[in-house]
Each structure stands twice: as structure tokens, then as C-alpha cells.
Design a protein around this motif. Structure first.
Motif, PDB file in Angstrom:
ATOM      1  N   ARG A 149       2.912   0.627   3.346  1.00  0.00           N
ATOM      2  CA  ARG A 149       2.900  -0.694   3.967  1.00  0.00           C
ATOM      3  C   ARG A 149       3.748  -1.615   3.099  1.00  0.00           C
ATOM      4  O   ARG A 149       3.482  -1.806   1.913  1.00  0.00           O
ATOM      5  CB  ARG A 149       1.491  -1.254   4.064  1.00  0.00           C
ATOM      6  N   THR A 167       7.625   3.970  12.260  1.00  0.00           N
ATOM      7  CA  THR A 167       7.335   2.701  11.583  1.00  0.00           C
ATOM      8  C   THR A 167       7.200   1.595  12.616  1.00  0.00           C
ATOM      9  O   THR A 167       7.953   1.553  13.592  1.00  0.00           O
ATOM     10  CB  THR A 167       8.457   2.339  10.592  1.00  0.00           C
ATOM     11  N   HIS A 197       0.859  -1.185   0.000  1.00  0.00           N
ATOM     12  CA  HIS A 197       0.000   0.000   0.000  1.00  0.00           C
ATOM     13  C   HIS A 197       0.890   1.228   0.000  1.00  0.00           C
ATOM     14  O   HIS A 197       1.911   1.270   0.689  1.00  0.00           O
ATOM     15  CB  HIS A 197      -0.894   0.006   1.251  1.00  0.00           C
ATOM     16  N   HIS A 250       2.004   7.568   3.907  1.00  0.00           N
ATOM     17  CA  HIS A 250       1.832   6.210   4.448  1.00  0.00           C
ATOM     18  C   HIS A 250       2.356   5.172   3.461  1.00  0.00           C
ATOM     19  O   HIS A 250       2.193   5.310   2.249  1.00  0.00           O
ATOM     20  CB  HIS A 250       0.355   5.937   4.726  1.00  0.00           C
ATOM     21  N   ARG A 298       4.367   5.795   8.744  1.00  0.00           N
ATOM     22  CA  ARG A 298       3.607   7.039   8.586  1.00  0.00           C
ATOM     23  C   ARG A 298       4.525   8.226   8.821  1.00  0.00           C
ATOM     24  O   ARG A 298       5.298   8.239   9.780  1.00  0.00           O
ATOM     25  CB  ARG A 298       2.454   7.102   9.576  1.00  0.00           C
ATOM     26  N   GLU A 311       4.485  -0.966   8.753  1.00  0.00           N
ATOM     27  CA  GLU A 311       3.567   0.162   8.545  1.00  0.00           C
ATOM     28  C   GLU A 311       4.306   1.444   8.891  1.00  0.00           C
ATOM     29  O   GLU A 311       4.758   1.605  10.027  1.00  0.00           O
ATOM     30  CB  GLU A 311       2.346   0.040   9.458  1.00  0.00           C
ATOM     31  N   SER A 343       7.040   6.112   2.619  1.00  0.00           N
ATOM     32  CA  SER A 343       5.956   6.928   3.180  1.00  0.00           C
ATOM     33  C   SER A 343       6.115   8.405   2.827  1.00  0.00           C
ATOM     34  O   SER A 343       5.130   9.124   2.741  1.00  0.00           O
ATOM     35  CB  SER A 343       5.857   6.741   4.697  1.00  0.00           C
TER      36      SER A 343
END
Length: 157
Positions: free
Chosen positions: A39, A120, A32, A37, A107, A105, A71
Motif C-alpha cells: 500500500r 493495483t 504497508h 501486497h 496485490r 493498493e 508487492s
């Protein structure tokens, strides 16, 4: 931060014409990607184990670094790209991983004109937090805006 509609891997743009050999070597996949963001996922297996039989921390650290970079590199113009370098990377390991799906993940926490800061987290296949980190990145010249630059533009550092 404006959240974008989640993108599937089939619709994620290539970052550059050379591909990402390091990602290929480790088996990393961008699942993603949206403004602020990213992933990143990896199916951790035998090739990622250390001598103790657990997944090497270097894989997890690489996932933190790569997800964090992405990100801050989302680009609003199809075909254009953005580039950055990591200035600082901090990681805390909170658990061991034997294998399976790892998810990083990332951000963007905040940004300036040339620098962005990211948090992260990395989770194992059961959703347990196994590591977290923070990092500082600097956009390369021409990558400071969401529009980025053409993929074939000369690298201006």
C-alpha cells in the motif's frame, strides 16, 4: 499467499542504501508491505496538479507502478532486498482527483520463476476508485526468492 502482520512506516525497511529519490520527489510513502501486497500513499497537492487544475495522471500511474513493484519485492531477510523491472503497465482512469490523500493498493495476482503479475487500484480520500491497472514485472537476478540478496551485492541484471 501468506498475509503478514501490517507494518507501520516506522518499521518498514529501507529498500537500499541510496533511498528512493523518485519517491521523495513525488511525496510517495510506503504505508504497508507484506508478501504479495503493498500500500503506497501520497498527499496530492498543488505541486501534483496539471494545467487543468486536477492531479496529473502521471502521479497516479507512478503510484500504480511503484505499488505493484513493491508487492512483489517483499523480503523475508532483514537487511536483504529484492529488485525488479516493469515489463508492462496498463492503467485505466475512472475519475479525476483535485487533491488529498491517494492510496494505491497492489496485490500479486500470480507469479512464475522470474515474472510476477500484479493488480493495483488507486483510491481518493473518500475511498472512491480513481484508477486501476495491471502490470508485469521481472525479478532481477538474485531477487527471485523471498530471501533476496544482501543490499551490497553486485547487480547481476
Amino acid at each position: 499467499m501468506t498475509e503478514q502482520t501490517p507494518a507501520s512506516t516506522a518499521t518498514l525497511p529501507d529498500l537500499d542504501e541510496k533511498g528512493a529519490p523518485y519517491h521523495d520527489l513525488l511525496g510517495l510513502r510506503l504505508e504497508h508491505w507484506a508478501e504479495g501486497h503493498a500500500r503506497l500513499v501520497c498527499e496530492a497537492g498543488d505541486q501534483h496538479r496539471n494545467r487543468s487544475g486536477i492531479i496529473h495522471g502521471g502521479l497516479v500511474l507512478s503510484m500504480i507502478d511503484q505499488a505493484a513493484g513493491y508487492s512483489g519485492l517483499w523480503c523475508s531477510v532483514p537487511g536483504n532486498l529484492r529488485k525488479a523491472v516493469t515489463l508492462d503497465l496498463d492503467c485505466k482512469f475512472t475519475g479525476q482527483v483535485k487533491g488529498g490523500r491517494l492510496v494505491a493498493e497492489a496485490r500479486v495476482a500470480t507469479r512464475g520463476r522470474n515474472i510476477f503479475f500484479v493488480r493495483t487500484e488507486v483510491f481518493d480520500a473518500e475511498g472512491k476508485l480513481v484508477a486501476f491497472g495491471s502490470s508485469t514485472h521481472r525479478w532481477r537476478a538474485g531477487s527471485e526468492t523471498h530471501e533476496g540478496q544482501p543490499a551490497n551485492a553486485p547487480d547481476r541484471g
